[in-house]
Scaffold this motif. Structure first.
Motif, PDB file in Angstrom:
ATOM      1  N   TYR A 105       0.833  -1.202   0.000  1.00  0.00           N
ATOM      2  CA  TYR A 105       0.000   0.000   0.000  1.00  0.00           C
ATOM      3  C   TYR A 105       0.871   1.257   0.000  1.00  0.00           C
ATOM      4  O   TYR A 105       1.727   1.442   0.865  1.00  0.00           O
ATOM      5  CB  TYR A 105      -0.935  -0.007   1.205  1.00  0.00           C
ATOM      6  CG  TYR A 105      -1.602  -1.349   1.395  1.00  0.00           C
ATOM      7  CD1 TYR A 105      -2.447  -1.870   0.424  1.00  0.00           C
ATOM      8  CD2 TYR A 105      -1.326  -2.129   2.531  1.00  0.00           C
ATOM      9  CE1 TYR A 105      -3.027  -3.124   0.580  1.00  0.00           C
ATOM     10  CE2 TYR A 105      -1.904  -3.375   2.700  1.00  0.00           C
ATOM     11  CZ  TYR A 105      -2.747  -3.873   1.718  1.00  0.00           C
ATOM     12  OH  TYR A 105      -3.313  -5.113   1.859  1.00  0.00           O
ATOM     13  N   ASN A 106       0.632   2.101  -0.982  1.00  0.00           N
ATOM     14  CA  ASN A 106       1.434   3.311  -1.141  1.00  0.00           C
ATOM     15  C   ASN A 106       0.639   4.588  -0.914  1.00  0.00           C
ATOM     16  O   ASN A 106       1.167   5.686  -1.088  1.00  0.00           O
ATOM     17  CB  ASN A 106       2.059   3.344  -2.539  1.00  0.00           C
ATOM     18  CG  ASN A 106       3.025   2.191  -2.762  1.00  0.00           C
ATOM     19  OD1 ASN A 106       3.996   2.031  -2.023  1.00  0.00           O
ATOM     20  ND2 ASN A 106       2.754   1.371  -3.771  1.00  0.00           N
ATOM     21  N   SER A 107      -0.609   4.452  -0.547  1.00  0.00           N
ATOM     22  CA  SER A 107      -1.440   5.627  -0.291  1.00  0.00           C
ATOM     23  C   SER A 107      -2.528   5.264   0.708  1.00  0.00           C
ATOM     24  O   SER A 107      -2.835   4.080   0.931  1.00  0.00           O
ATOM     25  CB  SER A 107      -2.080   6.136  -1.585  1.00  0.00           C
ATOM     26  OG  SER A 107      -3.054   5.204  -2.052  1.00  0.00           O
ATOM     27  N   VAL A 108      -3.119   6.286   1.306  1.00  0.00           N
ATOM     28  CA  VAL A 108      -4.221   6.079   2.240  1.00  0.00           C
ATOM     29  C   VAL A 108      -5.391   5.417   1.526  1.00  0.00           C
ATOM     30  O   VAL A 108      -6.029   4.499   2.058  1.00  0.00           O
ATOM     31  CB  VAL A 108      -4.659   7.420   2.859  1.00  0.00           C
ATOM     32  CG1 VAL A 108      -5.897   7.223   3.732  1.00  0.00           C
ATOM     33  CG2 VAL A 108      -3.522   8.028   3.678  1.00  0.00           C
ATOM     34  N   ILE A 123      -7.159   1.903   2.641  1.00  0.00           N
ATOM     35  CA  ILE A 123      -8.572   1.826   3.028  1.00  0.00           C
ATOM     36  C   ILE A 123      -9.326   0.829   2.153  1.00  0.00           C
ATOM     37  O   ILE A 123     -10.123   0.018   2.653  1.00  0.00           O
ATOM     38  CB  ILE A 123      -9.233   3.217   2.939  1.00  0.00           C
ATOM     39  CG1 ILE A 123      -8.659   4.134   4.021  1.00  0.00           C
ATOM     40  CG2 ILE A 123     -10.751   3.115   3.075  1.00  0.00           C
ATOM     41  CD1 ILE A 123      -9.164   5.558   3.954  1.00  0.00           C
ATOM     42  N   GLU A 124      -9.058   0.852   0.867  1.00  0.00           N
ATOM     43  CA  GLU A 124      -9.726  -0.074  -0.059  1.00  0.00           C
ATOM     44  C   GLU A 124      -9.446  -1.524   0.335  1.00  0.00           C
ATOM     45  O   GLU A 124     -10.348  -2.370   0.353  1.00  0.00           O
ATOM     46  CB  GLU A 124      -9.265   0.185  -1.492  1.00  0.00           C
ATOM     47  CG  GLU A 124      -9.972  -0.690  -2.513  1.00  0.00           C
ATOM     48  CD  GLU A 124      -9.528  -0.395  -3.938  1.00  0.00           C
ATOM     49  OE1 GLU A 124      -9.975  -1.113  -4.857  1.00  0.00           O
ATOM     50  OE2 GLU A 124      -8.725   0.544  -4.146  1.00  0.00           O
ATOM     51  N   ALA A 125      -8.181  -1.810   0.675  1.00  0.00           N
ATOM     52  CA  ALA A 125      -7.815  -3.172   1.069  1.00  0.00           C
ATOM     53  C   ALA A 125      -8.404  -3.538   2.432  1.00  0.00           C
ATOM     54  O   ALA A 125      -8.864  -4.666   2.646  1.00  0.00           O
ATOM     55  CB  ALA A 125      -6.294  -3.311   1.099  1.00  0.00           C
ATOM     56  N   ALA A 126      -8.394  -2.574   3.359  1.00  0.00           N
ATOM     57  CA  ALA A 126      -8.868  -2.848   4.716  1.00  0.00           C
ATOM     58  C   ALA A 126     -10.378  -3.033   4.799  1.00  0.00           C
ATOM     59  O   ALA A 126     -10.883  -3.482   5.826  1.00  0.00           O
ATOM     60  CB  ALA A 126      -8.439  -1.716   5.640  1.00  0.00           C
ATOM     61  N   LEU A 134      10.396   2.620   6.486  1.00  0.00           N
ATOM     62  CA  LEU A 134       8.950   2.747   6.633  1.00  0.00           C
ATOM     63  C   LEU A 134       8.425   3.718   5.592  1.00  0.00           C
ATOM     64  O   LEU A 134       9.146   4.618   5.150  1.00  0.00           O
ATOM     65  CB  LEU A 134       8.585   3.255   8.037  1.00  0.00           C
ATOM     66  CG  LEU A 134       8.856   2.343   9.231  1.00  0.00           C
ATOM     67  CD1 LEU A 134       8.611   3.100  10.531  1.00  0.00           C
ATOM     68  CD2 LEU A 134       7.997   1.087   9.170  1.00  0.00           C
ATOM     69  N   LYS A 135       7.166   3.550   5.221  1.00  0.00           N
ATOM     70  CA  LYS A 135       6.514   4.478   4.292  1.00  0.00           C
ATOM     71  C   LYS A 135       5.477   5.288   5.056  1.00  0.00           C
ATOM     72  O   LYS A 135       4.617   4.723   5.747  1.00  0.00           O
ATOM     73  CB  LYS A 135       5.843   3.718   3.147  1.00  0.00           C
ATOM     74  CG  LYS A 135       6.808   3.052   2.202  1.00  0.00           C
ATOM     75  CD  LYS A 135       6.103   2.484   0.969  1.00  0.00           C
ATOM     76  CE  LYS A 135       5.281   1.262   1.298  1.00  0.00           C
ATOM     77  NZ  LYS A 135       4.772   0.583   0.077  1.00  0.00           N
ATOM     78  N   ALA A 136       5.557   6.601   4.937  1.00  0.00           N
ATOM     79  CA  ALA A 136       4.588   7.486   5.581  1.00  0.00           C
ATOM     80  C   ALA A 136       3.455   7.767   4.606  1.00  0.00           C
ATOM     81  O   ALA A 136       3.684   8.300   3.519  1.00  0.00           O
ATOM     82  CB  ALA A 136       5.264   8.783   5.996  1.00  0.00           C
ATOM     83  N   LEU A 137       2.242   7.412   5.024  1.00  0.00           N
ATOM     84  CA  LEU A 137       1.086   7.649   4.161  1.00  0.00           C
ATOM     85  C   LEU A 137       0.398   8.967   4.475  1.00  0.00           C
ATOM     86  O   LEU A 137      -0.219   9.575   3.591  1.00  0.00           O
ATOM     87  CB  LEU A 137       0.078   6.505   4.301  1.00  0.00           C
ATOM     88  CG  LEU A 137       0.589   5.089   4.004  1.00  0.00           C
ATOM     89  CD1 LEU A 137      -0.580   4.103   4.023  1.00  0.00           C
ATOM     90  CD2 LEU A 137       1.320   5.034   2.665  1.00  0.00           C
ATOM     91  N   ALA A 138       0.489   9.412   5.724  1.00  0.00           N
ATOM     92  CA  ALA A 138      -0.169  10.657   6.116  1.00  0.00           C
ATOM     93  C   ALA A 138       0.283  11.062   7.514  1.00  0.00           C
ATOM     94  O   ALA A 138       0.799  10.234   8.276  1.00  0.00           O
ATOM     95  CB  ALA A 138      -1.691  10.492   6.102  1.00  0.00           C
ATOM     96  N   VAL A 139       0.096  12.327   7.864  1.00  0.00           N
ATOM     97  CA  VAL A 139       0.286  12.794   9.238  1.00  0.00           C
ATOM     98  C   VAL A 139      -1.093  13.076   9.825  1.00  0.00           C
ATOM     99  O   VAL A 139      -2.058  13.307   9.089  1.00  0.00           O
ATOM    100  CB  VAL A 139       1.170  14.060   9.314  1.00  0.00           C
ATOM    101  CG1 VAL A 139       2.596  13.737   8.929  1.00  0.00           C
ATOM    102  CG2 VAL A 139       0.614  15.183   8.455  1.00  0.00           C
ATOM    103  N   ILE A 169      -6.160  14.412   2.807  1.00  0.00           N
ATOM    104  CA  ILE A 169      -6.137  13.266   1.895  1.00  0.00           C
ATOM    105  C   ILE A 169      -7.474  12.553   1.897  1.00  0.00           C
ATOM    106  O   ILE A 169      -8.003  12.169   0.849  1.00  0.00           O
ATOM    107  CB  ILE A 169      -5.039  12.252   2.313  1.00  0.00           C
ATOM    108  CG1 ILE A 169      -3.651  12.875   2.193  1.00  0.00           C
ATOM    109  CG2 ILE A 169      -5.119  10.987   1.471  1.00  0.00           C
ATOM    110  CD1 ILE A 169      -2.549  11.992   2.729  1.00  0.00           C
ATOM    111  N   GLY A 170      -8.027  12.381   3.102  1.00  0.00           N
ATOM    112  CA  GLY A 170      -9.233  11.581   3.247  1.00  0.00           C
ATOM    113  C   GLY A 170     -10.517  12.376   3.346  1.00  0.00           C
ATOM    114  O   GLY A 170     -11.512  11.880   3.890  1.00  0.00           O
ATOM    115  N   ALA A 171     -10.512  13.599   2.858  1.00  0.00           N
ATOM    116  CA  ALA A 171     -11.711  14.429   2.953  1.00  0.00           C
ATOM    117  C   ALA A 171     -12.915  13.766   2.300  1.00  0.00           C
ATOM    118  O   ALA A 171     -14.047  13.906   2.763  1.00  0.00           O
ATOM    119  CB  ALA A 171     -11.451  15.793   2.320  1.00  0.00           C
TER     120      ALA A 171
END
Length: 325
Positions: free
Chosen positions: A138-141, A145-148, A218-223, A241-243
């Protein structure tokens, strides 16, 4: 001189010196080793910050020893502090959101988070970061979310009731995803599980993961802060990002400040506040704050107490959304 007059004069001189003796004694604080209690295991943000503060603080007031007392999302050590007892006037604790979240999670704590403590000074505020292992698919939020929503994910935390835990629970609730909480005894124990891929995601404090993000481990997807952090300028806030994903109101940050038992003397509190002002003005502390991605805080005394009281209310709202209370 008659004996009676000598005794009278001696008593008079003794009485006259008592106020001076009391003032001298008051000015001597601390009269013993100051213990800075960390309510989490070694290796996490609270521990690293506490050791830096202790190192600089003892240059101002004398010996400061750090003691780790992890357990029950910081409530065990905090309960011990609230009970006071021998040496209470020389014991301080590095509080964090666990101090205000604990009463929301645990219903029968032996203390009240505001009225049972003296609030010395808030020291630093930092955002959390949504991070996944370097080899995560997973490289983005959005991808996460889609996978989860179709498979169960795991998220780690520094313990039940930490801001890391609550951030994960809030994310889970707001996105309708399937996520299982995996608590550890502090970020020092949680981090290896994240780096190895034993858990899928974490909403860790920035200091714990910043160097691993910068090194590519680690990969940071969001703060989780309202605005992007100057230390991770290319990582956007979850709320932006998740608005369109139900995360428009997602904002959680962590604070770290020193508190004491409510029986600590006012003189001791004032001495600590003066010393901490010097610590925070030290270039070494400013450089340290920048290295861990934190912003120095300003609240002390009653202002810090009010800040904590507001934080209790904030986490009560979060816990309600996550159905944790």
């Amino acid at each position: 001189m008659p004996l009676t007059m000598k005794r009278t004069l001696s008593l008079f001189l003794l009485a006259a010196t008592l106020p001076l003796a009391s003032l001298a004694q008051a000015a001597e604080w601390p009269t013993d080793t100051v213990r800075l209690v960390v309510p989490y295991a070694p290796g996490g943000t609270t521990d690293v910050l506490s050791r830096k503060v202790a190192d600089l603080l003892q240059q101002q007031i004398g010996t400061v020893v750090v003691e780790n007392r992890p357990g029950a999302g910081s409530t065990m050590a905090t309960g011990q502090l609230a009970r006071g007892g021998r040496g209470a006037d020389h014991t301080i604790l590095m509080a964090s959101p666990g101090h205000t979240i604990g009463p929301v999670i645990y219903k029968k704590l032996p203390y009240e988070p505001v009225k049972d403590f003296k609030f010395i000074r808030n020291i630093i505020e930092i955002p959390n970061v949504m991070v996944v292992p370097a080899d995560s698919p997973y490289n983005s939020v959005e991808e996460f979310i889609e996978a989860a929503k179709t498979k169960e994910m795991t998220f780690s935390s520094a313990g039940i009731g930490s801001s890391i835990h609550m951030s994960g629970e809030l994310f889970k609730t707001m996105t309708g995803t399937q996520m299982t909480h995996v608590p550890f005894r502090g970020s020092g124990e949680a981090l290896p599980a994240l780096l190895s891929g034993d858990v899928d995601v974490s909403f860790e404090n920035m200091p714990t993961v910043l160097s691993h993000i910068q090194s590519g481990k680690l990969k940071a997807l969001a703060v989780t802060s309202k605005e992007a952090s100057p230390y991770l300028p290319d990582v956007e806030p979850l709320s932006k990002i998740g608005a369109d994903l139900g995360l428009g109101e997602f904002v959680t940050t962590a604070w770290f400040g020193l508190i004491a038992d409510d029986q600590m003397s006012d003189q001791a509190v004032q001495t600590l506040q003066t010393a901490l002002d010097k610590v925070m003005d030290d270039q070494g502390f400013k450089d340290f704050a920048a290295q861990i991605g934190g912003e120095p805080a300003s609240e002390e005394g009653d202002d810090f107490r009010d800040y904590v009281a507001e934080d209790v209310q904030r986490w009560q709202r979060v816990a309600g959304q996550a159905e944790l209370n």
